[in-house]
Design an enzyme around this catalytic site. Structure first.
Site, short mmCIF file in Angstrom:
data_model
loop_
_atom_site.label_atom_id
_atom_site.label_comp_id
_atom_site.label_asym_id
_atom_site.label_seq_id
_atom_site.Cartn_x
_atom_site.Cartn_y
_atom_site.Cartn_z
N ASP A 158 2.76 9.99 2.15
CA ASP A 158 1.96 8.82 3.24
C ASP A 158 0.36 10.01 2.88
O ASP A 158 0.73 10.93 2.09
CB ASP A 158 1.98 9.31 4.14
CG ASP A 158 0.51 9.32 5.77
OD1 ASP A 158 0.24 7.89 5.94
OD2 ASP A 158 0.67 10.55 6.44
N ASP B 58 4.96 8.36 11.20
CA ASP B 58 5.60 8.30 9.70
C ASP B 58 7.22 8.35 10.71
O ASP B 58 7.93 8.70 9.29
CB ASP B 58 5.06 8.95 9.06
CG ASP B 58 4.07 9.63 8.21
OD1 ASP B 58 3.32 8.15 7.83
OD2 ASP B 58 2.80 10.49 8.23
N ASP C 63 3.81 13.05 7.76
CA ASP C 63 2.33 13.96 8.69
C ASP C 63 3.04 12.95 9.80
O ASP C 63 2.65 14.01 11.08
CB ASP C 63 1.75 14.95 8.68
CG ASP C 63 0.72 14.06 8.61
OD1 ASP C 63 0.54 12.83 8.54
OD2 ASP C 63 -0.38 15.22 8.70
#
Length: 641
Positions: A330, A527, A523
């Site tokens: 991410d 996600d 995080d």
């Protein structure tokens, strides 16, 4: 009764027989002779060996066999035959039964001690907790036991003191040593609004903080619980061991019977001699080392990871890591700092910021926080927004002063007018790796806010390390293509997948899995599906609870460099499991022919008691091999330009 107590009982009642064996060549016999041996061995069998016999019988009733089956059959055979031999005035070998039990228990005592040392490394963290806290109660600071601290309490921490529980600083500042929890050696600067972790040590300042998590909810308590679960988890490779053991025990018993028949029927040995060879085969083949190979390595590996600030949740992760081909990350909070800041306002800055702040007051998105922080810094008072509506992956809409207003990305601009100048400015800002937020009224864009979330200082090094390991790196983000490409180029990412809606991240991970196993690093709440879908989910420690729960590995330091360390540690732990299994198999394969008397002609034999001693040291060697994982080098550094 504990293993240690059983061992001491076996040793104490076996020693007189050992002394008797040593003195026998000098014509000195143990007082009472065979009857004394019978009484001593009976005590050993009834007390120290009873759990082996009970376990073997319980398995037999379920039509199964286990490691205890071999110990039980070997010792019971020697014991029962010796009783028969004593009655019929033949040679007895009571001492063989007693010594086998003693040596098997010796191996178990060693392995229990080493396993305790491995797991106690985490338990010791609990002992480091503060015993009391200075809490504000009724306007006064009072010291109370840690167990009485409740959520919402204001707690004072002085220099050198331990922080009682998890919370947020409300007054003052300091540096805090968080190494015991995160593995980070350097003290971390803390100020108002920063989170602090229970059991870490305040260095030089005095501050007040508000308790957010207490008792079993604190980070330290959760770490301990996670590591306990990991150490008791079942690695898939253990299934192979279980299947082998299921077949191995019956095969050994057949070999033992064949050994007896060959020696007694075909080679003319006495019943006692043939029985000694048969019992030695049973004892030397006990696959204790095989059963220890996986759990001991898993225990040491996860314990070491916890000290490094890397939590490996279960044994399955270790195996998956070995075949990972792609690491997907991410962007926000993983590659970047996760603290976006407003850098540019295009249009009437007062009007644009005021309108944006009005809409973003009800949003929890990181970009919304950046806008609100900017409005606060510029003393801009937002108007009230009504009929607020969040549009997933696009932005927000509301009614402000009777007009329809919107704030969002370019996906929100389907039927919205935007001038050529604004479009050109948007491209320019995006090429500078800035995220552009459009602000509009009545289907027309009136301005833009550029927000930048800079890459972490360590991201470039972390990605270079992953690439040096032969891994493909991919950025998966909801941000637009230009911004994502600019950041990817800065940190060295191989591939970018941008403009991804939160709900679609897992689908992209699934698509990437067609080319090999995938690790996903993230995080945020959005996600969590991707972390679950990936073969290996790696959650950053600063992330949301749901993301941390979804990850198979948790990085407590929130440092992308720890991804490579986690992969390296997992790989070394799994390789150590395979090494342990190899030597355990080799030991049994080499030991059985010797115990069966195959090399009798050259004087190489194993009595049951020596076979028991050898088996004990085999188990000890596997445990020692696992403990050496603590010394294994985890080197992931590479030179970067």
């Amino acid at each position: 009764m504990t293993i240690t107590k059983r061992f001491w009982i076996a040793l104490i009642f076996s020693l007189p027989m050992l002394v008797g064996m040593i003195l026998m060549p000098f014509g000195i016999m143990i007082p009472g002779g065979e009857w004394t041996q019978f009484i001593l061995t009976t005590i050993v069998m009834a007390v120290a060996a009873r759990p082996f016999l009970q376990s073997a019988w319980a398995s037999f009733k379920k039509h199964h066999s286990n490691m205890d089956t071999l110990v039980a059959i070997g010792t019971a055979t020697a014991y029962i035959y010796s009783i028969y031999a004593m009655i019929t005035h033949q040679s007895v070998f009571f001492e063989s039964a007693a010594f086998v039990v003693t040596f098997v228990l010796l191996g178990q005592v060693f392995e229990e001690r080493m396993r305790n040392n491995a797991s106690n490394a985490i338990e010791k963290l609990v002992d480091l907790q503060a015993k009391e806290a200075e809490v504000m109660r009724d306007g006064k600071l009072v010291k109370i036991p840690l167990a009485e601290v409740v959520q919402g309490d204001l707690i004072k921490v002085k220099p050198g003191q331990k922080i009682a529980v998890d919370g947020v600083i409300t007054e003052g500042s300091s540096t805090v040593d968080e190494s015991m929890v995160t593995g980070e050696s350097m003290p971390v600067t803390k100020k108002i609004g920063d989170k602090v972790i229970g059991s870490t040590i305040n260095s030089n300042g005095t501050f007040m903080f508000k308790a957010e998590k207490v008792g079993s909810d604190t980070m330290l308590s959760q770490i301990v619980e996670l590591v306990k679960k990991a150490q008791n988890s079942h690695a898939p490779i253990q299934n192979l061991t279980d299947k082998v053991s299921e077949v191995f025990v019956p095969v050994v018993l057949i070999l033992s019977i064949l050994t007896f028949l060959v020696w007694y029927v075909f080679l003319g040995a006495t019943i006692a001699q043939a029985l000694i060879f048969a019992v030695s085969v049973v004892v030397i083949a006990c696959p204790c080392a095989l059963g220890l190979a996986t759990p001991t390595a898993l225990m040491v590996g996860t314990g070491r990871g916890a000290k490094m600030g890397i939590l490996i949740k279960n044994g399955e992760v270790l195996e998956e890591v070995n075949d990972v081909k792609t690491v997907v990350m991410d962007k926000t909070g993983t590659i970047t700092n996760g603290k976006p800041e407003v850098t540019d306002i295009v249009g009437d800055s007062q009007q644009v910021l005021k309108l944006a702040a009005a809409l973003e007051e009800s949003s929890e998105h990181p970009l919304a926080t950046a806008i609100l922080d900017k409005a606060k810094a510029d003393n801009v008072q937002a108007d009230k927004a009504d009929s607020f509506q969040a549009i997933e992956g696009k932005g927000v809409e509301a009614i402000v002063n009777g007009q329809k207003a919107f704030v969002g990305n370019d996906k929100l601009l389907n039927d919205v007018k935007i001038s050529a100048d604004l479009e050109n400015k948007m491209v320019q800002l995006q090429n500078e790796a800035k995220t552009v937020v459009f602000v509009g009224l009545n289907q027309e864009v009136i301005g833009m806010i550029a927000i930048q979330d800079a890459p972490k200082a360590t991201s470039k090094e972390a990605i270079a390390t992953l690439k040096a390991r032969g891994l493909r790196t991919v950025m998966l983000t909801g941000d637009n293509e230009r911004v994502a490409q600019a950041i990817a180029q800065e940190v060295g990412i191989d591939e970018v997948i941008a403009d991804v809606l939160p709900g679609d991240k897992a689908d992209h991970v699934e698509e990437l899995q067609k080319n090999g196993k995938v690790a996903f690093v993230g995080d945020g709440i959005n996600d969590a599906p991707a972390l679950t879908m990936a073969d290996v989910g790696i959650a950053m420690g600063s992330g949301t609870d749901i993301a941390i729960e979804s990850g198979g590995i948790v990085l407590m330091k929130n440092d992308l460099r720890d991804v490579a360390k986690a992969l390296e540690l997992s790989k070394k732990t799994f390789n150590r499991i395979k090494l342990n299994l190899f030597w355990a198999f080799v030991y049994n394969v080499l030991g059985i022919p010797v115990a069966a008397g195959l090399f009798f002609a050259v004087g190489l034999t194993l009595s049951p008691e020596l076979a028991g001693l050898a088996m004990a040291f085999s188990s000890l060697s596997v445990v020692t091999s696992s403990v050496l994982l603590n010394k294994a080098k985890i080197d992931t550094k590479v030179k970067t330009a």
